[in-house]
Design a protein around this motif. Structure first.
Motif, mmCIF file in Angstrom:
data_model
loop_
_atom_site.group_PDB
_atom_site.id
_atom_site.type_symbol
_atom_site.label_atom_id
_atom_site.label_comp_id
_atom_site.label_asym_id
_atom_site.label_seq_id
_atom_site.Cartn_x
_atom_site.Cartn_y
_atom_site.Cartn_z
ATOM 1 N N VAL A 1 3.049 -5.070 -8.496
ATOM 2 C CA VAL A 1 2.504 -3.637 -8.080
ATOM 3 C C VAL A 1 2.622 -2.734 -9.280
ATOM 4 C CG1 VAL A 1 2.911 -1.857 -6.501
ATOM 5 C CG2 VAL A 1 3.372 -4.194 -5.744
ATOM 6 N N ASP A 2 1.491 -2.127 -9.364
ATOM 7 C CA ASP A 2 1.318 -1.093 -10.486
ATOM 8 C C ASP A 2 2.573 -0.044 -10.542
ATOM 9 O OD1 ASP A 2 -0.543 -2.453 -11.639
ATOM 10 O OD2 ASP A 2 -2.171 -1.122 -10.854
ATOM 11 N N GLY A 3 3.328 0.238 -11.360
ATOM 12 C CA GLY A 3 4.309 1.202 -11.502
ATOM 13 C C GLY A 3 5.516 0.843 -11.170
ATOM 14 N N ILE A 4 5.900 -0.445 -10.712
ATOM 15 C CA ILE A 4 6.952 -0.801 -10.374
ATOM 16 C C ILE A 4 7.754 -1.649 -11.314
ATOM 17 C CG2 ILE A 4 8.312 -2.368 -8.745
ATOM 18 C CD1 ILE A 4 7.352 0.160 -7.321
ATOM 19 N N ASP B 1 0.895 -1.045 -0.059
ATOM 20 C CA ASP B 1 -0.038 0.096 -0.049
ATOM 21 C C ASP B 1 0.721 1.151 0.004
ATOM 22 O OD1 ASP B 1 -2.290 -1.609 0.029
ATOM 23 O OD2 ASP B 1 -2.677 -1.339 2.071
ATOM 24 N N GLY B 2 2.120 1.193 0.585
ATOM 25 C CA GLY B 2 2.910 2.327 0.868
ATOM 26 C C GLY B 2 3.396 2.671 -0.694
ATOM 27 N N LEU B 3 3.878 1.425 -1.391
ATOM 28 C CA LEU B 3 4.495 1.760 -2.694
ATOM 29 C C LEU B 3 3.350 2.343 -3.543
ATOM 30 C CD1 LEU B 3 6.204 -1.501 -3.298
ATOM 31 C CD2 LEU B 3 7.058 0.690 -3.885
ATOM 32 N N GLU B 4 2.234 2.093 -3.473
ATOM 33 C CA GLU B 4 1.077 2.411 -4.659
ATOM 34 C C GLU B 4 1.108 3.819 -4.303
ATOM 35 O OE1 GLU B 4 -2.148 -0.024 -3.609
ATOM 36 O OE2 GLU B 4 -1.265 -1.712 -4.940
ATOM 37 N N VAL C 1 11.085 3.049 -11.947
ATOM 38 C CA VAL C 1 11.024 2.677 -10.504
ATOM 39 C C VAL C 1 11.568 1.396 -10.133
ATOM 40 C CG1 VAL C 1 9.253 2.428 -8.635
ATOM 41 C CG2 VAL C 1 8.877 4.424 -10.443
ATOM 42 N N THR C 2 12.390 1.578 -9.103
ATOM 43 C CA THR C 2 12.940 0.170 -8.459
ATOM 44 C C THR C 2 12.631 -0.140 -7.136
ATOM 45 O OG1 THR C 2 14.698 0.540 -10.209
ATOM 46 C CG2 THR C 2 15.070 -0.983 -8.329
ATOM 47 N N LEU C 3 12.162 -1.127 -6.658
ATOM 48 C CA LEU C 3 12.190 -1.592 -5.434
ATOM 49 C C LEU C 3 13.310 -2.579 -4.869
ATOM 50 C CD1 LEU C 3 10.425 -1.796 -2.543
ATOM 51 C CD2 LEU C 3 9.289 -3.753 -3.882
#
Length: 333
Positions: A304-307, A186-189, A211-213
């Protein structure tokens, strides 16, 4: 398709050669990028130069290089040189680090990190363009010089790290990517929304930004051993590396837990800090277990969308055997 990266574990490595071997292993297993942090051990520039010379396909990058320890012009020169020696495989990751490292190790005042990061990114991109750099900012004023060698073609992308909404929005506006660490799903989103908004504000092409996690992972035949290593590592960051990681977890809806971990660690009670981090929350920000269970858990972070990329990182107390086991178990399929 989400890329899969490797964050080289500087804490457990006995030599530069060992880091080179780790990057080679990542290349052989199909990882996309080998990232190297820079804190208070081996410097990233020398080490990445060695890695660039001993690999052929895997991209390399800094995640992260602090913006307080070198001038922006020197960072630009360094990025140009690493792009040359890697034959176009370099990606520059920048960030402010934190006051504990910057003030106590580098002896530099940690002031206005967002502004300094922005000015550094803008100056570095000016250097990499090959044009004369004319820049006037709050921290840096440059003029009269251009890069005294052929500029890299293409110029290496410049990413930034950050945790708060404004820092991530800044990454979207001025950088080519954002590096995320210790985020729940959730925090990532929420932060990806900030990054996307910044990208739009800056008139950027979001499809060209990355975007890199960075995800702490540990694989061991004994899942209890793997979990303890991951938990100790996470508690250390939340409790012992200043207040930024604590505040970041609090913003994600876990204020009471974040404060309990921080206060316990600061009081010297490491076990209490670890106990405050329950398994459910730990599973939202890290991966551990047997090879099969860890693989299943890891794959849940890739949608996760956007990652754009998930980077396998490691607990600071993991040994080389555990690191290599994790690299193999979570290798791209």
């Amino acid at each position: 398709m989400t890329e899969q990266d490797l964050s080289l574990p500087v804490a457990a490595q006995p030599s530069v050669d060992s880091l080179v071997d780790g990057a080679r292993l990542g290349e052989d297993l199909g990882y996309d990028t080998a990232w190297l942090p820079e804190s208070w051990g081996r410097d990233a520039v020398t080490t990445l130069t060695c890695i660039a010379r001993e690999t052929e396909d895997i991209d390399i990058g800094t995640s992260i290089m602090p913006v307080y320890s070198r001038s922006p012009a020197l960072i630009g020169q360094t990025a140009a040189t690493l792009q040359e020696v890697s034959e176009g495989r370099f990606r520059l990751g920048l960030g402010p680090s934190g006051p504990i490292v910057i003030e106590n190790w580098h002896g530099v005042e940690f002031g206005n990190p967002l502004r300094r990061t922005r000015e550094t990114v803008e100056t570095v991109k000016g250097v990499l363009s090959g044009e004369e750099v004319a820049y006037g900012g709050e921290y840096f004023e440059l003029g009269g010089f251009r890069l005294r060698c052929e500029p890299p073609d293409p110029a290496p992308p410049v990413d930034t790290a950050g945790m708060g909404p404004k820092a991530v929005e800044l990454a979207g506006r001025f950088a080519d990517g954002w590096h995320a660490l210790l985020f729940t799903r959730d925090g990532l989103e929420d932060r990806v929304e900030d990054f996307d908004r910044g990208s739009e504000m800056g008139g950027r092409d979001r499809s060209q930004q990355r975007v890199t996690l960075s995800l702490t992972c540990c694989v061991d035949d004994d899942p209890a051993v793997a979990k303890r290593l991951v938990k100790q590592h996470t508690a250390f960051y939340l409790g012992g590396m200043g207040t930024f990681y604590r505040d970041n977890l609090a913003r994600q809806g876990h204020k009471a837990v974040a404060n309990k971990i921080y206060d316990s660690w600061q009081d010297g009670d490491r076990e209490a800090a670890m106990e405050a981090l329950d398994d459910d929350l730990l599973a939202e920000i890290a991966v551990w277990g047997t090879p099969e269970k860890a693989r299943e858990h890891f794959d849940r972070f890739s949608d996760v969308d956007g990652i754009d990329a998930v980077s396998v990182s490691f607990p600071r107390a993991a040994d080389i055997e555990q690191i290599r086991t994790t690299v193999r178990a979570l290798a791209p399929e």
